[in-house]
Design an enzyme around this catalytic site. Structure first.
Site, PDB file in Angstrom:
ATOM      1  CG  ASN A  74      -2.230  -0.809   0.870  1.00 25.30           C
ATOM      2  OD1 ASN A  74      -2.351  -1.385  -0.212  1.00 25.30           O
ATOM      3  ND2 ASN A  74      -3.163  -0.849   1.797  1.00 25.30           N
ATOM      4  CB  CYS A 124      -6.711   0.938   2.362  1.00 26.68           C
ATOM      5  SG  CYS A 124      -8.123  -0.141   2.647  1.00 26.68           S
ATOM      6  CG  PHE A 161      -2.089   2.399  -8.544  1.00 27.72           C
ATOM      7  CD1 PHE A 161      -2.975   1.443  -9.011  1.00 27.72           C
ATOM      8  CD2 PHE A 161      -2.313   2.968  -7.306  1.00 27.72           C
ATOM      9  CE1 PHE A 161      -4.074   1.065  -8.241  1.00 27.72           C
ATOM     10  CE2 PHE A 161      -3.410   2.605  -6.526  1.00 27.72           C
ATOM     11  CZ  PHE A 161      -4.284   1.651  -6.998  1.00 27.72           C
ATOM     12  NE  ARG A 209     -13.808   3.427   4.975  1.00 25.10           N
ATOM     13  CZ  ARG A 209     -13.310   2.187   5.117  1.00 25.10           C
ATOM     14  NH1 ARG A 209     -12.744   1.823   6.239  1.00 25.10           N
ATOM     15  NH2 ARG A 209     -13.391   1.330   4.122  1.00 25.10           N
TER      16      ARG A 209
HETATM   17  C1  UGA Z   1      -6.121  -0.307  -1.757  1.00 21.16           C
HETATM   18  C2  UGA Z   1      -5.147  -1.216  -2.518  1.00 21.16           C
HETATM   19  O1  UGA Z   1      -5.154  -0.899  -3.910  1.00 21.16           O
HETATM   20  C3  UGA Z   1      -5.515  -2.690  -2.324  1.00 21.16           C
HETATM   21  O2  UGA Z   1      -4.552  -3.512  -2.954  1.00 21.16           O
HETATM   22  C4  UGA Z   1      -5.548  -2.980  -0.815  1.00 21.16           C
HETATM   23  O3  UGA Z   1      -5.916  -4.329  -0.565  1.00 21.16           O
HETATM   24  C5  UGA Z   1      -6.575  -2.078  -0.160  1.00 21.16           C
HETATM   25  O4  UGA Z   1      -6.186  -0.705  -0.383  1.00 21.16           O
HETATM   26  C6  UGA Z   1      -6.579  -2.377   1.305  1.00 21.16           C
HETATM   27  O5  UGA Z   1      -5.566  -2.142   1.975  1.00 21.16           O
HETATM   28  O6  UGA Z   1      -7.562  -2.947   1.791  1.00 21.16           O
HETATM   29  P1  UGA Z   1      -8.593   0.597  -2.308  1.00 21.16           P
HETATM   30  O7  UGA Z   1      -8.460   1.431  -1.076  1.00 21.16           O
HETATM   31  O8  UGA Z   1      -9.850  -0.168  -2.544  1.00 21.16           O
HETATM   32  O9  UGA Z   1      -7.407  -0.490  -2.376  1.00 21.16           O
HETATM   33  O10 UGA Z   1      -8.442   1.593  -3.533  1.00 21.16           O
HETATM   34  P2  UGA Z   1      -7.400   1.827  -4.727  1.00 21.16           P
HETATM   35  O11 UGA Z   1      -7.906   1.225  -5.943  1.00 21.16           O
HETATM   36  O12 UGA Z   1      -6.024   1.477  -4.274  1.00 21.16           O
HETATM   37  O13 UGA Z   1      -7.495   3.413  -4.870  1.00 21.16           O
HETATM   38  C7  UGA Z   1      -7.080   4.253  -3.790  1.00 21.16           C
HETATM   39  C8  UGA Z   1      -7.178   5.696  -4.184  1.00 21.16           C
HETATM   40  O14 UGA Z   1      -6.160   6.028  -5.115  1.00 21.16           O
HETATM   41  C9  UGA Z   1      -8.493   6.119  -4.839  1.00 21.16           C
HETATM   42  O15 UGA Z   1      -8.921   7.332  -4.260  1.00 21.16           O
HETATM   43  C10 UGA Z   1      -8.121   6.304  -6.297  1.00 21.16           C
HETATM   44  O16 UGA Z   1      -8.916   7.262  -6.922  1.00 21.16           O
HETATM   45  C11 UGA Z   1      -6.689   6.765  -6.185  1.00 21.16           C
HETATM   46  N1  UGA Z   1      -5.864   6.506  -7.385  1.00 21.16           N
HETATM   47  C12 UGA Z   1      -5.646   5.237  -7.802  1.00 21.16           C
HETATM   48  C13 UGA Z   1      -5.275   7.574  -8.045  1.00 21.16           C
HETATM   49  O17 UGA Z   1      -5.457   8.754  -7.673  1.00 21.16           O
HETATM   50  N2  UGA Z   1      -4.488   7.318  -9.150  1.00 21.16           N
HETATM   51  C14 UGA Z   1      -4.254   6.060  -9.581  1.00 21.16           C
HETATM   52  O18 UGA Z   1      -3.535   5.908 -10.577  1.00 21.16           O
HETATM   53  C15 UGA Z   1      -4.854   5.001  -8.905  1.00 21.16           C
END
Ligand code: UGA
Length: 440
Positions: A214, A266, A255, A336
């Site tokens: 993470n 998370c 990402f 959140r």
């Molecule tokens: C994250 C991790 O990706 C999972 O692998 C992990 O299991 C999970 O946390 C956890 O610890 O339980 P999640 O919180 O569901 O998953 O969301 P993500 O898809 O990681 O996105 C997180 C944030 O990053 C979002 O606000 C998204 O909009 C942002 N993001 C993502 C960006 O701003 N740019 C990107 O290129 C990708």
């Protein structure tokens, strides 16, 4: 096999339903009676594509039950812990729920006819937690393993049933480790048969795999958002830059989407908890960069207000701002630490008249009476009379919305694409002044 899952939030409920989908008999335990009631009726207490279907199928088949009574776990061979580890004011992880879950489990462990009985931790915890918990459960005869979860909201069922890898953190005692591994292999057999890598290690490494993954993802996002600032200043385009550097396999494309940053339950809390734990271990400086990752993530949200001021003038009071999106990401109703909601609140604080629309989170917000912004049910309603449109969450409904129709509805044609996800040329062609993140 008979399994129990303690904690029925995004992680636990999806894990319970997915394990039942594999053919196991599963009982989910949660202290929240309302959640348990919904789940027992096959109704998802949160928005997660594909989850309700799997839930209902397995509840109907009688393989999946939910209760508030810990006694129901007695006799199961594997007990998964999937409770939350929120953030304390200090930044450290709050282990109250993990500790309470273990405490409540203790009287019901050691009652399984099949041996060995396993407690498998899935929650994201500070390194060292598993070793401590192993001591508490040892007197019951059960063995602790640490088996972190990597699911993403929005893809939770798929990520559980078709993960990139499985990680088993096993006890130091070799015999205990071998038999615990065999039990977990039995649980996950259908997944392992798909040739998914199964990585075996010690407790501490397994705990760290989760939190460092993470931390790396958060760093990747803040890296590209830092590049976005440079692109803004230099007149370059960060989406083209990300596409080009991402073609290098060592960097990878995923990402690297610049935007208003990461939110959710998370990444933000995990980088702070990781830093706090490193401080405790006396190696805080090793993770000093995570404070910078956090700072960049915060700054990128606020940069949207500066852009809005360039478009509308210094004083935003009375300006109508349509914020599209409230969830921290699409295909979720989780708000959140949501960047788009933070933005809505910031505009409201500057006395703008803010309207928020979100397909999944909107109805949850609409039930509240303490919000400084208005919630609308339709995109059209949100756009009507707007001086500025801000895309905060890249729901498909927003990114495919016809900009010509938007042009008819708004008062002034200004759009800030906080996720670099709108078709820029089409919005410009519809007469909008368009600003993305790092796409000056
Ligand atoms: C994250 C991790 O990706 C999972 O692998 C992990 O299991 C999970 O946390 C956890 O610890 O339980 P999640 O919180 O569901 O998953 O969301 P993500 O898809 O990681 O996105 C997180 C944030 O990053 C979002 O606000 C998204 O909009 C942002 N993001 C993502 C960006 O701003 N740019 C990107 O290129 C990708």
């Amino acid at each position: 096999m008979r399994l129990s899952v303690i904690g029925c939030g995004y992680l636990g409920a999806v894990h319970a339903a997915s394990m039942a989908e594999l053919g196991h008999t599963v009982v989910g335990v949660d202290v929240d009676a309302h959640k348990v009631e919904l789940l027992s009726r096959g109704m998802a207490p949160f928005f997660e594509p594909g989850f309700e279907e799997v839930l209902r199928r397995n509840v109907d088949a009688g393989r999946l039950t939910f209760t508030t009574d810990y006694a129901a776990i007695a006799g199961a061979q594997v007990h998964f812990i999937g409770v939350g580890t929120p953030q304390l004011d200090t930044g450290a992880a709050d282990l109250t729920y993990v500790d309470a879950a273990v405490e409540a489990m203790l009287p019901h462990l050691g009652k399984c006819a099949d041996r060995p009985e396993i407690v498998a931790g899935k929650s994201t915890v500070p390194v060292g937690t598993a070793a401590r918990l192993a001591e508490s459960i040892a007197p019951t005869g059960a063995t602790l393993v640490w088996n972190p979860e990597f699911l993403r909201e929005g893809f939770a069922v798929k990520d559980t049933l078709d993960p990139d890898r499985m990680v088993y953190g096993l006890p130091a005692d070799e015999d205990a480790a071998v038999s615990a591994q065999a039990v977990l292999d039995d649980v996950y057999r259908p997944i392992l048969e798909k040739n998914k890598p199964r990585l075996v290690m010690d407790y501490a490494t397994a705990e760290l795999v989760k939190i460092s993954a993470n931390a790396f993802l958060a760093t990747k996002i803040s890296f590209i958002n830092a590049m976005a600032q440079i692109c803004d200043a230099a007149g370059a385009d960060v989406t083209a830059l990300a596409g080009a550097i991402g073609l290098d396999d060592r960097i990878g494309k995923r990402f690297l989407r610049a935007g208003i940053g990461f939110g959710g339950g998370c990444l933000p809390k995990d980088i702070r908890a990781f830093q706090a734990r490193a401080d405790e271990l006396g190696v805080g400086r090793a993770l000093g960069f995570l404070a910078e990752v956090d700072r960049i993530n915060d700054a990128v949200r606020h940069s949207v207000v500066d852009t809005a001021r360039r478009m509308l003038g210094e004083d935003l009071a009375g300006r109508r701002v349509a914020v599209l999106g409230a969830a921290f990401k699409p295909d979720s109703d989780d708000m959140r630490n949501s960047p788009s909601l933070d933005l809505a609140a910031e505009f409201a604080e500057l006395s703008a008249s803010v309207v928020v629309m979100d397909p999944a989170a909107g109805p949850i917000l609409a039930a509240r009476t303490d919000l400084p912004y208005q919630i609308t049910e339709s995109i059209e309603e949100a756009l009507t009379g707007a001086d500025l449109v801000v895309l905060g969450t890249e729901w498909k409904q927003f990114t495919t919305f016809d900009p010509a129709r938007a042009a008819e509805l708004v008062s002034r044609r200004n759009v800030i694409d906080g996720r670099n996800s709108l078709p820029r040329e089409a919005w410009k062609a519809a007469g909008f002044t368009y600003a993305g993140i790092g796409r000056r």
